[in-house]
Design an enzyme around this catalytic site. Structure first.
Site, PDB file in Angstrom:
ATOM      1  CG  HIS A  19      -1.920   8.516  -1.307  1.00 45.71           C
ATOM      2  ND1 HIS A  19      -1.051   7.644  -2.024  1.00 45.71           N
ATOM      3  CD2 HIS A  19      -1.622   8.383   0.013  1.00 45.71           C
ATOM      4  CE1 HIS A  19      -0.183   7.111  -1.432  1.00 45.71           C
ATOM      5  NE2 HIS A  19      -0.689   7.323  -0.172  1.00 45.71           N
ATOM      6  CG  ASP A  79      -1.981  -0.794   0.972  1.00 47.07           C
ATOM      7  OD1 ASP A  79      -2.203  -1.531  -0.181  1.00 47.07           O
ATOM      8  OD2 ASP A  79      -3.099  -1.208   2.022  1.00 47.07           O
ATOM      9  CE1 TYR A 131      -4.183   2.312   0.620  1.00 47.06           C
ATOM     10  CE2 TYR A 131      -3.018   4.254   1.306  1.00 47.06           C
ATOM     11  CZ  TYR A 131      -3.359   2.922   1.412  1.00 47.06           C
ATOM     12  OH  TYR A 131      -2.963   2.246   2.475  1.00 47.06           O
TER      13      TYR A 131
END
Length: 709
Positions: A349, A81, A303
């Site tokens: 992100h 991740d 995400y």
């Protein structure tokens, strides 16, 4: 060429494998493979706080398989991740598998789609040691606090307790609110409300509220009692009500930004009734990939652990295309929206958004579970709405004079619905009043239809819900997006906090622990100190601080506090007060108390050890069993789902998901039950009766609220 790609979960592996093809083997590490040992501190404070990692017990076969796969591969990509935790997992894997740390073997995917995977694989990088150090610093810091404080609590309170850097502050925040509620003194006050009509609109009275007397604005408790309120009503007897001022305007209402982790958890709690842990589990499933008919396995959202509001140009363009096709160009803003992230946000992100905005909730609904669909729809609608035009509201505020008294009324009508055609954020303070007023002009004489004095009482501050606690933790800089859900789960599991409907309240144990921590370790439960620690962890991530130096600055004063606390409480043990009930012990006549054991709460006699009587805690519903006439009890299945069963179970096998009501059947006199969900109804479960009727709207809304709580 043989390439190995290591991700964290099998679902993610399956989705990515589809995009990479036969030259790539994609396997899952199932999260962390190494961690600090459970049996000891596992950190050497005398040697730069060097961690002593060990393989996680139970993962021996998995680690062996990963090593075999890496050995026979030409190249290993580490695709865990894209956050601190994921970076650390990749670092551990590289250490374990002997992967060259100078190679560009770290890939990240903001979204598990064809373009997202391709972009990640085309832009490998070396492992970011600063991110790894930040994760290690957090892990070691939490380990020091937990392993040094927990034994102290065992000795001074009772075994099995734990303390944590973030969890202890969260409990303190909940405890502070509880003390505010206890200290609150209710105060009576009155308001005067009028219902008026204008000429030509006699059938449509509108509300107005008394605002001032002789030019002096009424404060919250300006009318203290009924006598004062009645005196005003009598003084207004025969008064003429005239419009003294009309203020018209146009209000522009902007959409909320797309979700970040904290706002997703808050809105899912308010709108869907989901607990934060459940929200993150579903979001993880949507990110890792779902089989969609005609497409195959695809990640539906970006995400889900982020505090950035950034949106890619590609996604914004896709949203604009959908809005234009569905609603028309007038629903686009004059220029593309750019939302500003809060100070200190990690911008690695994007915000949480649909990976492909053209995949509407209705398009994917057949392939999703009901809860996946609800959360995806929430994320999709919030994102699309964030790219839409403002709503325009025609507002009107009216002053109405009646002698020395001034009433005010306000309302609005929607000129252009804009983004609200799709989505509106739910606020904690309730829905907005959308009443429209009749057309009024200065000088209009109005007709009084009703003048009512209303009694009110000031209300204490509300207990925290999961949504409001997460909002507070975020605002105060406590924890990070990935920590909110596990923190709440932990304090509930430790029995420091319990649920009361949707609210969170401290238990007697939580109160004792918080008070002890405030007295002996004030910094650990200090909001500002904990927020400053978060900033220092960010400094480690940015490379402005070494994690060893940051930990040493904390460790010395902390150990001094621990030594001082041991001396202060030498020979002292704190007792957790028992919660007394009205249940009488049938063996000795004492009032039984609530205790907490390995399997939850139970009733126990306070006369222990002379009297060892214990009982299960049962929650009676007031209904009677349609089979044997026994009491119906509220129970929980092994998975935690509520149901109802007879007190004589298992002798009597009656059980149902339907909620028993106080109302009895008009046909046979048995208890009636409310069947939940669509097509819900009230019906009798007595064999051979058959009575039923549909739910009315009021009951349906109550049912929905009960289900969320």
């Amino acid at each position: 060429m043989s390439n190995l790609v290591i991700v964290e979960s099998p679902a993610k592996a399956k989705t990515i494998k589809k995009y990479l093809g036969k030259d790539y083997e994609v396997v899952a590490s199932m999260g962390h493979v190494r961690d600090l040992p459970k049996s000891r501190l596992g950190v050497d404070p005398e040697n730069g706080f060097a961690p002593q990692y060990v393989d996680i017990k139970g993962k021996e076969d998995l680690i062996r398989d990963l090593k075999k796969a890496a050995k026979k591969s030409d190249f290993v990509y580490l695709a865990t991740d894209p956050d601190r935790e994921g970076e650390a997992i990749s670092w551990h894997l590289a250490q374990m598998l002997g992967v060259d740390m100078n190679q560009k073997n770290r890939v990240t995917f903001n979204e598990i789609t064809k373009s997202g995977v391709r972009h990640g694989m085309e832009n490998p990088r070396v492992i970011d040691q600063k991110l790894v150090d930040a994760q290690q610093a957090r892990r070691i810091l939490d380990r020091i606090v937990g392993y040094k404080l927990s034994p102290f609590l065992w000795r001074k309170v009772r075994k099995g307790l734990s303390a944590g850097r973030v969890q202890s502050v969260a409990v303190r925040i909940i405890m502070d609110r509880e003390e505010e509620i206890r200290a609150f003194k209710q105060q009576e006050y009155w308001s005067i409300d009028a219902k008026l009509t204008a000429k030509g609109y006699a059938k449509k009275p509108f509300p107005a509220k008394l605002y001032s007397i002789d030019g002096n604005k009424l404060e919250l408790c300006g009318i203290p009692d009924e006598k004062s309120a009645q005196a005003i009503v009598e003084d207004l007897n025969g008064a003429s009500y005239t419009v003294s001022n009309v203020k018209k305007g146009v209000r522009r209402k902007s959409p909320a930004p797309p979700f970040i982790t904290s706002t997703l958890q808050q809105e899912a709690s308010r709108r869907l009734g989901y607990q934060s842990r459940r929200t993150m589990k579903i979001a993880q499933e949507l990110y890792e990939g779902v089989e969609i008919q005609g497409i195959g396995a695809v990640g539906l959202i970006t995400y889900m652990r982020t505090d950035s509001l950034r949106i890619s140009d590609e996604a914004a363009s896709q949203a604009e295309e959908y809005i234009t096709q569905t609603y028309g160009k007038e629903y686009l803003p004059s220029s593309r929206r750019v939302f500003k992230s809060k100070k200190g946000a990690q911008d690695a992100h994007e915000a949480i958004r649909p990976a492909d905005p053209m995949l509407t909730p209705d398009r994917v609904k057949p392939d999703l579970t009901p809860e996946q669909y609800k959360l995806y729809r929430l994320i999709w609608e919030r994102f699309i709405a964030s790219q839409m035009a403002n709503a325009l509201l025609d507002t009107v505020a009216v002053d109405i004079s009646a002698g020395k008294y001034l009433f005010k009324s306000s309302g609005f009508t929607v000129r252009f619905d804009g983004f609200t055609v799709l989505y509106e954020e739910i606020k904690d303070d309730g829905d907005e009043n959308t009443a429209a007023l009749p057309p009024l002009e200065t000088g209009n004489v109005l007709t009084l239809r009703e003048l009512t004095p209303n009694q009110h009482f000031t209300q204490p501050p509300a207990r925290y819900t999961e949504a409001s606690l997460i909002k507070t933790l975020e605002e105060k800089g406590i924890g990070r997006p990935s920590t909110y859900a596990p923190t709440i789960t932990t304090i509930l599991a430790r029995n420091y906090v319990e649920r009361d409907g949707k609210s969170l309240k401290p238990t007697a144990l939580g109160e004792v622990i918080t008070k002890l921590m405030e007295e002996q370790f004030p910094k650990i439960v200090d909001v500002h100190f904990t927020a400053d620690m978060e900033k220092e962890l960010d400094d480690v991530e940015d490379g402005d601080e070494s994690y060893a130096h940051m930990l040493s600055q904390f460790y010395g004063p902390f150990m001094d506090s621990l030594e001082k606390a041991e001396k202060n409480m030498d020979g002292t043990r704190v007792k957790v007060p028992d919660e007394e009930t009205d249940v009488i012990c049938e063996l000795c006549g004492r009032k039984m108390v609530i205790k907490t054991g390995r399997f939850g709460k139970f009733l126990a006699c306070p006369g222990f050890p002379e009297c060892r009587n214990t009982k299960k805690i049962v929650q009676e519903t007031g209904g009677l069993c349609p089979l044997c006439g026994g009491k119906i009890l509220a129970k929980k299945s092994q998975k935690g789902r509520g149901y109802y069963g007879c007190e004589h179970n298992p002798t009597c096998g009656f059980m149902t998901w339907d909620k028993p009501l106080e109302e009895t059947c008009p046909k046979c006199g048995s208890t009636l039950f409310r069947k939940a969900g669509r097509g819900g109804m009230i019906h009798c479960l007595k064999e051979g009766c058959g009575y039923s009727r549909p739910l009315d709207k009021k009951t349906s809304k109550s049912e929905e609220k009960d289900g969320q709580e």
